[in-house]
Write a protein that holds these residues in place. Structure first.
Motif, short mmCIF file in Angstrom:
data_model
loop_
_atom_site.label_atom_id
_atom_site.label_comp_id
_atom_site.label_asym_id
_atom_site.label_seq_id
_atom_site.Cartn_x
_atom_site.Cartn_y
_atom_site.Cartn_z
N THR A 1 -1.92 -26.26 -46.41
CA THR A 1 -2.42 -27.59 -46.88
C THR A 1 -1.28 -28.64 -46.84
O THR A 1 -1.64 -29.71 -46.38
CB THR A 1 -2.93 -27.47 -48.31
OG1 THR A 1 -3.92 -26.30 -48.66
CG2 THR A 1 -3.59 -28.65 -49.12
N GLY B 1 -0.94 -31.96 -44.30
CA GLY B 1 -1.28 -33.27 -44.84
C GLY B 1 -0.06 -34.10 -44.51
O GLY B 1 -0.15 -35.25 -44.01
N ILE C 1 -8.52 -27.66 -39.80
CA ILE C 1 -8.61 -28.49 -40.93
C ILE C 1 -8.13 -29.80 -40.81
O ILE C 1 -9.03 -30.86 -41.11
CB ILE C 1 -7.69 -27.74 -42.16
CG1 ILE C 1 -8.61 -26.50 -42.29
CG2 ILE C 1 -7.73 -28.38 -43.45
CD1 ILE C 1 -7.75 -25.63 -43.43
N ILE C 2 -7.12 -30.08 -40.14
CA ILE C 2 -6.50 -31.47 -39.81
C ILE C 2 -7.84 -32.16 -39.10
O ILE C 2 -8.05 -33.53 -39.50
CB ILE C 2 -5.30 -31.47 -38.97
CG1 ILE C 2 -4.19 -31.14 -39.95
CG2 ILE C 2 -5.21 -32.79 -38.51
CD1 ILE C 2 -3.05 -30.62 -39.27
N LYS D 1 -10.92 -31.61 -38.67
CA LYS D 1 -11.92 -31.76 -39.79
C LYS D 1 -11.94 -32.90 -40.67
O LYS D 1 -12.75 -33.99 -40.71
CB LYS D 1 -12.32 -30.62 -40.45
CG LYS D 1 -13.63 -30.79 -41.23
CD LYS D 1 -14.11 -29.43 -41.98
CE LYS D 1 -15.26 -29.48 -42.70
NZ LYS D 1 -15.77 -28.23 -43.32
N ASN D 2 -10.63 -33.11 -41.13
CA ASN D 2 -10.23 -34.10 -42.16
C ASN D 2 -10.63 -35.49 -41.51
O ASN D 2 -11.07 -36.61 -42.09
CB ASN D 2 -8.87 -33.89 -42.80
CG ASN D 2 -8.60 -32.81 -43.63
OD1 ASN D 2 -9.87 -32.29 -44.51
ND2 ASN D 2 -7.51 -32.49 -43.88
N TYR D 3 -9.76 -35.42 -40.41
CA TYR D 3 -10.20 -36.78 -39.56
C TYR D 3 -11.43 -37.38 -39.19
O TYR D 3 -11.81 -38.18 -39.37
CB TYR D 3 -9.15 -36.92 -38.19
CG TYR D 3 -7.71 -37.17 -38.38
CD1 TYR D 3 -7.28 -38.38 -39.17
CD2 TYR D 3 -6.89 -36.28 -38.09
CE1 TYR D 3 -5.75 -38.51 -39.32
CE2 TYR D 3 -5.49 -36.67 -37.96
CZ TYR D 3 -4.99 -37.90 -38.91
OH TYR D 3 -3.66 -37.92 -39.10
N ASN E 1 -14.15 -36.21 -40.74
CA ASN E 1 -14.81 -36.78 -41.94
C ASN E 1 -14.72 -38.11 -42.31
O ASN E 1 -15.62 -38.93 -42.59
CB ASN E 1 -14.31 -35.62 -43.11
CG ASN E 1 -14.96 -34.35 -43.09
OD1 ASN E 1 -15.94 -34.08 -42.40
ND2 ASN E 1 -14.31 -33.49 -43.68
N THR E 2 -13.38 -38.25 -41.96
CA THR E 2 -12.87 -39.94 -42.27
C THR E 2 -13.71 -40.87 -41.52
O THR E 2 -14.19 -41.95 -41.80
CB THR E 2 -11.37 -39.84 -42.16
OG1 THR E 2 -10.93 -39.10 -43.09
CG2 THR E 2 -11.00 -41.48 -42.74
N CYS F 1 -9.54 -42.12 -34.45
CA CYS F 1 -9.64 -40.60 -34.86
C CYS F 1 -9.21 -39.76 -33.75
O CYS F 1 -8.38 -38.97 -33.92
CB CYS F 1 -11.17 -40.31 -35.04
SG CYS F 1 -11.53 -38.48 -35.43
N PRO G 1 -3.05 -34.58 -52.18
CA PRO G 1 -3.11 -34.04 -50.85
C PRO G 1 -1.85 -35.14 -49.95
O PRO G 1 -1.98 -36.32 -50.54
CB PRO G 1 -4.17 -34.53 -50.45
CG PRO G 1 -4.88 -35.65 -51.33
CD PRO G 1 -4.13 -35.06 -52.86
N ASN H 1 -1.48 -36.42 -47.37
CA ASN H 1 -1.96 -37.61 -46.64
C ASN H 1 -2.67 -38.71 -47.30
O ASN H 1 -2.96 -39.84 -46.81
CB ASN H 1 -3.13 -37.03 -45.37
CG ASN H 1 -4.32 -36.36 -46.06
OD1 ASN H 1 -3.94 -35.40 -46.85
ND2 ASN H 1 -5.29 -36.90 -45.70
#
Length: 691
Positions: free
Chosen positions: A300, A304, A332-333, A335-337, A339-340, A351, A431, A433
């Motif tokens: 995690t 971040g 996960i990274i 997916k985070n981008y 989602n944003t 992205c 987090p 980031n």
């Protein structure tokens, strides 16, 4: 002079020259009025252009003058604007790069405004607990409309000039040189009469009261009072004659400028800037170029941290030891981008670009040429040892070796290398980031160059960098431990988690201590307490947290902690099981539970922070009290309107803080309360942490 005068034929150009952003201080206001009067006295001059030198028209009033005689000294900003507005010759504002606060208010007093594309336009005073006090709430709604003015003034957020091109704010959006374009415009309108004045326009809207009431409701959310005052001033612009509206605005501004909220927000503004200045590191210390980065650990925190580099346009390689851990971390990274992106906060192009900047490897040799490597592995010294020995072996000479440790001895970590001068702590907050705080930990051998480079990098990563010396927990977590200990003792004596959390959240804390622990993971503090039991066996804690962890209740990640949680929902539900555990523990240790007020809760928790911070200051772990405030404002959810624990203590009065600690020390938690010598000394002298 802080304003220059030049005649270009029949046009006088007045240039504000007060770097870095042409702030409207007393000297600048005086020089500007002198220049305008010079132009008015010259019969050959038909029009006047006001602009700013460098990369700003004007960033606004000089905040350092607030609450001082210079703020009201004549010519005041009001007077300057009146001189401009009442000029018998047309005045054109030539706006470029930055036009904010008092600078925008000055331009609104001009008869005409021209601007270059990309200029940031804002009235950010609300961020300092204020409202625009030189006509901004009265004039801006008259040129951009009610709804846009409400948005801009209550948020303080900038708008780009081209997005305002279709409003009455600008008469022309220029292409090419700003001053040349403004002179040409001034020549064109020089003989036009009557001269247009923003004050003569009206604020209209078909649903005026509905819009104002909706803005009032929005402004009353949260703990800051300035947004609602902004709405009321804008309502005055819509409902009162201009001169009465200006008077209302001015009276409200004077009331706000002496308020605790504005004092706290201005303190935070200056504290953030002060934190970047390291007293014993010369300003001309060389900064190492950081064009590539590596992160050890794809968990995690590691993920971040890698996102921070990618967000700043720096390519980063993540090192892991196991393929499945690396694949999971990279997924996960991404997916985070995504989602944003899906929320509309990141363009598809950005992205893809950021995801492409992050790669992975299982081979230490693949990161050897990076300019900086940040270790983000398990918080255990032997694990750190193996990582840093390997980094010392593979990293190129001149690379910065950083550890994300949150509690461990950085000097010991540095000793695992043959280049301790290149080792620095960079403690990101989860987090990583998202959170603004970056504790930059200075080891005993960390070089000035590495320290200065880490601070410069923090700015590039859009973090608030605060330097800390080496101690267990550094600044933030060392203080937090005392806060958490007091929270535990409150449970022993009569509180339940929901009452403690509610008391702190009513004050404006983002979360109370128990909701925060559930979010972070109760197993983290459990591991620290087990280490403490060996290193500091005399250190007292409530045993309830250990009992909780022995039941496997580690927080949100296990669906149960101090509270119960339902799948897919982070709502904290009070737990009968935990409440019974707490009551049983009080009986086991022979404490008769009592009713505890919210005042006692908040005082014990906040003063625990303050007292430990006084030790930190005395030991030189932190350079200044305001650095400690920045740690808690930007990393721990301390209420912004209170200005941080140290300013809050100053506001309450240090003598009262000492008296409260001494009072609570007579109870169950007495053995952990010992007033810090510095706190005692400052209280006795009637002094403050923030002088």
């Amino acid at each position: 002079m802080t304003a220059e005068y030049q005649a270009h034929g029949a046009v006088a150009v007045i240039t504000l020259t007060n770097p870095p952003v042409n702030g409207m201080n007393f000297q600048t206001r005086t020089a500007a009025v002198e220049c305008i009067n010079r132009a008015l006295d010259d019969a050959s001059i038909k029009a006047i252009v006001i602009t700013g030198a460098g990369n700003a028209f004007s960033g606004g009033a000089d905040i350092k003058e607030f609450n001082s005689p210079k703020a009201l000294a004549e010519p005041s900003l009001h007077t300057l604007i009146d001189v401009v507005e009442n000029s018998s010759k047309p005045v054109v504002a030539a706006i470029h790069h930055v036009c904010m606060g008092g600078g925008l208010e000055l331009s609104l007093g001009c008869h005409y405004r021209v601007a270059t594309p990309g200029t940031q336009i804002a009235l950010p005073e609300v961020k300092l607990g204020l409202l625009p006090g030189a006509g901004g709430t009265q004039r801006l709604p008259r040129v951009v409309g009610l709804e846009l003015a409400l948005k801009m003034i209550t948020s303080g957020a900038p708008e780009l000039s081209e997005k305002l091109a279709n409003t009455a704010l600008f008469d022309e959006i220029l292409t090419g040189d700003c001053v040349a374009g403004a002179i040409a415009f001034a020549e064109k309108i020089a003989d036009l009469r009557p001269l247009p004045k923003v004050r003569n326009l009206n604020v209209t809207h078909p649903q005026l009261q509905e819009v104002l009431n909706a803005a009032r409701a929005q402004a009353q959310r949260g703990f800051l009072k300035a947004p609602l005052h902004c709405v009321e001033a804008i309502a005055a612009a819509a409902n009162l004659p201009f001169d009465e509206g200006i008077q209302f605005e001015r009276q409200t501004f004077y009331k706000l400028v002496v308020s605790p909220e504005s004092t706290a927000l201005r303190h935070a503004f200056f504290a953030e800037r002060a934190a970047s200045k390291i007293p014993d590191v010369p300003a001309d210390t060389p900064i190492r170029s950081i064009k590539s980065a590596a992160v050890v650990g794809a968990g995690t925190m590691g993920g971040g941290i890698a996102m921070n580099f990618a967000n700043a346009g720096i390519p980063v390689v993540i090192l892991e030891t196991k393929p499945e851990a690396l694949e999971k971390g990279l997924a996960i990274i991404a997916k985070n981008y995504q989602n944003t992106r899906d929320k509309g906060k990141l363009s598809p192009e950005k992205c893809a670009e950021r995801i492409a900047l992050i790669s992975g490897t299982l081979d230490y040799n693949a990161i050897g040429q990076a300019d900086i490597v940040v270790e983000a592995v398990f918080e255990e010294m032997n694990v750190k040892k193996s990582v840093f020995e390997k980094l010392d072996e593979v990293m190129r000479q001149g690379a910065i070796l950083a550890s994300n440790t949150s509690t461990l001895d950085l000097n010991k970590i540095a000793s695992f290398t043959k280049r301790p001068q290149d080792v620095v702590g960079m403690h990101f907050f989860s987090p990583a980031n998202v959170m603004k705080l970056l504790e930059i930990v200075r080891g005993k051998e960390t070089s000035n160059e590495v320290l200065a480079s880490a601070m410069a990098l923090s700015k590039k990563l859009k973090k608030v960098g605060v330097v800390s010396g080496v101690c267990d927990g550094f600044i933030g977590n060392r203080m937090l431990e005392q806060y958490i200990r007091q929270a535990g003792f409150l449970l022993d004596e009569g509180c339940l988690p929901a009452q403690v959390d509610s008391a702190m959240e009513k004050m404006g804390f983002a979360m109370g201590p128990f909701r925060m622990s559930d979010l972070a993971g109760n197993d983290i503090s459990y591991a620290i307490r087990k280490r403490r039991a060996i290193e500091k066996p005399d250190m007292l804690y409530s045993k309830t947290a250990d009992q909780l962890c022995e039941l496997g209740r580690f927080g949100q990640k296990t669906g149960a902690g101090w509270y119960d949680y339902q799948a897919g929902d982070r709502t904290a539900h009070p737990s009968d099981l935990v409440n019974q555990l707490i009551n049983d523990h009080s009986k086991q240790i022979g404490i008769e539970r009592r009713a505890i007020t919210d005042q006692e809760i908040t005082e014990r928790l906040i003063y625990a922070l303050v007292n430990e911070a006084a030790y930190i200051l005395e030991e030189g772990i932190a350079h200044r009290a305001s650095d400690i405030d920045m740690v808690y404002l930007s990393g721990y959810g301390f209420p912004l309107h209170l200005g941080g624990p140290m300013l809050y203590a100053d506001t309450v009065g240090l003598a009262k803080v000492v008296a409260a600690i001494q009072h609570y020390a007579q109870g169950h938690c007495g053995k952990v309360w010992k007033v810090a010598p510095l706190l005692q000394e400052l209280a006795a002298k009637e002094q403050k942490f923030n002088a």
